[in-house]
Design an enzyme around this catalytic site. Structure first.
Site, short mmCIF file in Angstrom:
data_model
loop_
_atom_site.label_atom_id
_atom_site.label_comp_id
_atom_site.label_asym_id
_atom_site.label_seq_id
_atom_site.Cartn_x
_atom_site.Cartn_y
_atom_site.Cartn_z
N ASP A 117 0.83 -1.20 0.00
CA ASP A 117 0.00 0.00 0.00
C ASP A 117 0.87 1.26 0.00
O ASP A 117 1.85 1.34 0.74
CB ASP A 117 -0.90 0.02 1.25
CG ASP A 117 -2.35 -0.24 0.91
OD1 ASP A 117 -2.88 0.48 0.05
OD2 ASP A 117 -2.95 -1.14 1.52
N ASP A 221 -3.69 4.01 -2.20
CA ASP A 221 -4.87 4.29 -1.39
C ASP A 221 -5.48 5.64 -1.78
O ASP A 221 -4.77 6.62 -2.02
CB ASP A 221 -4.45 4.31 0.08
CG ASP A 221 -5.61 4.39 1.04
OD1 ASP A 221 -6.53 3.56 0.93
OD2 ASP A 221 -5.59 5.27 1.92
N GLU A 280 -6.82 2.75 -6.10
CA GLU A 280 -8.14 2.58 -5.48
C GLU A 280 -9.00 3.73 -6.00
O GLU A 280 -8.83 4.88 -5.62
CB GLU A 280 -8.05 2.65 -3.96
CG GLU A 280 -9.41 2.47 -3.29
CD GLU A 280 -9.45 2.91 -1.84
OE1 GLU A 280 -10.35 2.46 -1.12
OE2 GLU A 280 -8.59 3.71 -1.42
N HIS A 341 -11.03 -5.39 2.25
CA HIS A 341 -11.16 -5.15 3.68
C HIS A 341 -12.19 -4.07 4.01
O HIS A 341 -12.50 -3.88 5.19
CB HIS A 341 -9.81 -4.76 4.25
CG HIS A 341 -9.26 -3.49 3.70
ND1 HIS A 341 -8.84 -3.37 2.39
CD2 HIS A 341 -9.05 -2.27 4.26
CE1 HIS A 341 -8.41 -2.14 2.18
NE2 HIS A 341 -8.53 -1.45 3.29
N ASP A 342 -12.71 -3.37 3.00
CA ASP A 342 -13.71 -2.33 3.24
C ASP A 342 -15.12 -2.76 2.87
O ASP A 342 -16.06 -1.99 3.04
CB ASP A 342 -13.36 -1.07 2.43
CG ASP A 342 -12.15 -0.34 2.98
OD1 ASP A 342 -11.92 -0.40 4.21
OD2 ASP A 342 -11.42 0.30 2.19
#
Length: 541
Positions: A117, A221, A280, A341-342
């Site tokens: 990330d 991100d 993202e 994960h979101d």
């Protein structure tokens, strides 16, 4: 499963990376490791880098091409590591730089690329830059690294505009001298000012720090949020509640200047052949998404249309068409992800229990049949569902303001073996998030030798995708199908080979359906009298 040959091929490809740019990422299967939930090596109940290293054999067996590791940098952990205090060091919670280097080297020996990330929209409020900004005061160069503004109202007592945080509440926090700073997420995550050249210079330093160690790229991100408009106009309040496509004005995201930032990332990566930048991008404007993926900008960009679409053949087909058309317009591959994960886990999102599991298995075959890159999320290959969490368990910033919203329901640790929690994840029974007892039949150990298990389905599907000649072509061709179903064939957009390709059939109707002619390669559920049952998918060659 033939992985030894592929591992040697990947090692050879890496050796050749210095001589030629590799585009391995165009059809790669990535696997997201949520580091704190993957494997705990030291007994503190939290996953770590050594835990990931200890499970590389499993990841090779699964057949994935590359990892995406979530943040393991120094952090106060307000947002589980996405509040970064030092982006060029490992937090002791997860290990140290020596451990990371060992993980990276061993992953490469297994033929697995490693991406990490890059958190470049904001820092932690514990970052030295932010401490300096608070100490320096109004108008200082230190404050210009972030977005500080005067408030509104007679005495500056109100925020500079009406923006809200993605985690709920105002996107502004006031400091002691009366100014306000912007944070699109938690107050502990102040946004950086990308108009300041020092920000770009420091992010480049971070990128080169990890690239020089040998990482294969970054997942960027909030890649749709780093550029902010100079005048910071008010947003339409309805945009705060919109998940997915909407027409409400939201100047927090997708602003002028993003394409330039993405081009900057790409320019750094061009000096490291074979590396990749995946953005993202919670972006549903086709023209903007295409712009971000134009040559010289991001290699890959997440498109979440498929993940946000209900289990219905017609709406899924429309989402697939649109998700393919946009990147193809600019010569980029599509990037697919059904979970991360979101997001809620697929099993729960598609209805939960056995119906949810059947649909999640079916959608896996749909996803892996599509051309482009695929991102899997750790645990989905085990058919894991959301977990029930007691109030206050786990660190989740948004849950403070919205008790009905807790992303940690999809972040519980991975069950590896045994019949009771913690299922081999940790020697400590007190794991950072609880693990449900009903996962006893979904551990890696329980599924590995079961040919009908979800894990075996994933292994078989990934292996076929990599090795079967039918998986070629960068487009798809739709077939006629009964109501509630669709069928498509992987096809060469140039039309050079009209006979090859795998056919993927999905049945979302309530009845079994006949399959088109072809040799059955794989199905997500057993056929019923030669027919594909409801909530199932199949591949034919």
């Amino acid at each position: 499963m033939g992985r030894g040959v592929r591992s040697e091929a990947h090692a050879a490809e890496r050796d050749d990376d210095a001589a030629r740019p590799a585009s391995w990422w165009r059809d790669a299967v990535f696997y997201q490791v949520y580091v704190r939930s993957f494997a705990d090596s030291n007994g503190d109940g939290i996953g770590d880098l050594e835990g990931v290293r200890s499970r590389l054999g499993y990841l090779e067996l699964l057949g994935i091409d590359a990892l995406w590791l979530t943040p393991f940098y120094r952090s106060p952990m307000v947002d589980n590591g996405y509040d970064v205090a030092d982006p060029r060091d490992v937090d002791p919670l997860f290990g140290d730089l020596e451990t990371f280097d060992a993980l990276l080297a061993e992953a490469h020996e297994h033929g697995i690329k490693v991406t990490i990330d890059l958190v470049a929209n904001h820092t932690s409020d514990q970052h030295p830059w932010f401490a300096a900004a608070l100490a320096a005061g109004r108008g200082s160069p230190e404050r210009d690294r972030y977005i500080f503004r005067e408030g509104t109202g007679d005495h500056g007592e109100r925020p500079p505009n009406n923006w809200v945080s993605a985690f709920g509440g105002p996107a502004w926090t006031r400091v002691e001298d009366g100014q306000w700073y912007l944070h699109l997420f938690a107050p502990e995550q102040p946004d950086l000012n990308w108009h300041n050249p020092e920000v770009r210079q420091d992010v480049e330093r971070t990128m080169r720090f990890w690239l020089d160690r040998g990482v294969d790229g970054f997942r960027i991100d909030v890649a749709h949020g780093m550029a902010k408009p100079h005048d910071l106009p008010d947003m339409d309040p309805r945009a705060a509640q919109a998940i997915g496509p909407h027409d409400y004005a939201d100047p927090r995201f997708d602003n002028e200047g993003l394409a330039d930032i993405h081009a900057f990332f790409r320019s750094v990566l061009e000096e490291y052949p074979g590396t990749v930048a995946t953005g993202e991008l919670w972006t549903f404007d086709d023209n903007l998404l295409a712009r971000y993926l134009e040559p010289g900008r991001l290699h890959l960009g997440f498109n979440f249309r498929l993940a946000l679409t209900h289990f219905d053949a017609d709406t899924l087909r429309a989402a697939i068409d649109r998700s393919l058309a946009v990147p193809h317009r600019v010569g980029a591959p599509a990037t697919w992800a059904l979970g991360n994960h979101d997001l809620w886990r697929q099993v729960s999102r598609y209805g939960g229990d056995e119906a949810g599991l059947r649909r999640a298995r079916a959608m896996l075959l749909v996803e892996l049949a599509l051309p482009g890159a695929v991102y899997l999320y750790n645990g989905e290959e085990l058919g894991l569902d959301n977990v029930d969490l007691p109030p206050g368990v786990g660190q989740e910033p948004r849950a403070k303001d919205d008790s009905g919203y807790n992303r940690n329901v999809a972040r519980a640790p991975i069950p590896w073996e045994g019949t009771a929690p913690p299922f081999g994840f940790s020697p400590n029974e007190q794991t950072w998030l609880p693990m449900p007892a009903h996962w006893a039949d979904r551990t890696v150990e329980a599924q590995l030798e079961d040919p009908d298990s979800t894990l075996s389905l994933y292994r078989a599907a990934i292996e076929l995708r990599h090795t079967h000649a039918a998986f070629s072509g960068d487009g798809i061709e739709w077939y006629g199908a009964p109501a509630g179903c669709f069928a498509f064939r992987r096809a060469d957009l140039a039309g050079e080979d009209d006979e090859s390709g795998v056919v993927c059939v999905l049945n979302t109707s309530g009845s079994p359906v006949d399959l088109p002619p072809g040799d059955l390669l794989l199905s997500s559920a057993p056929l019923v009298d030669g027919k594909l049952p409801s909530d199932a998918a199949a591949w034919l060659a």
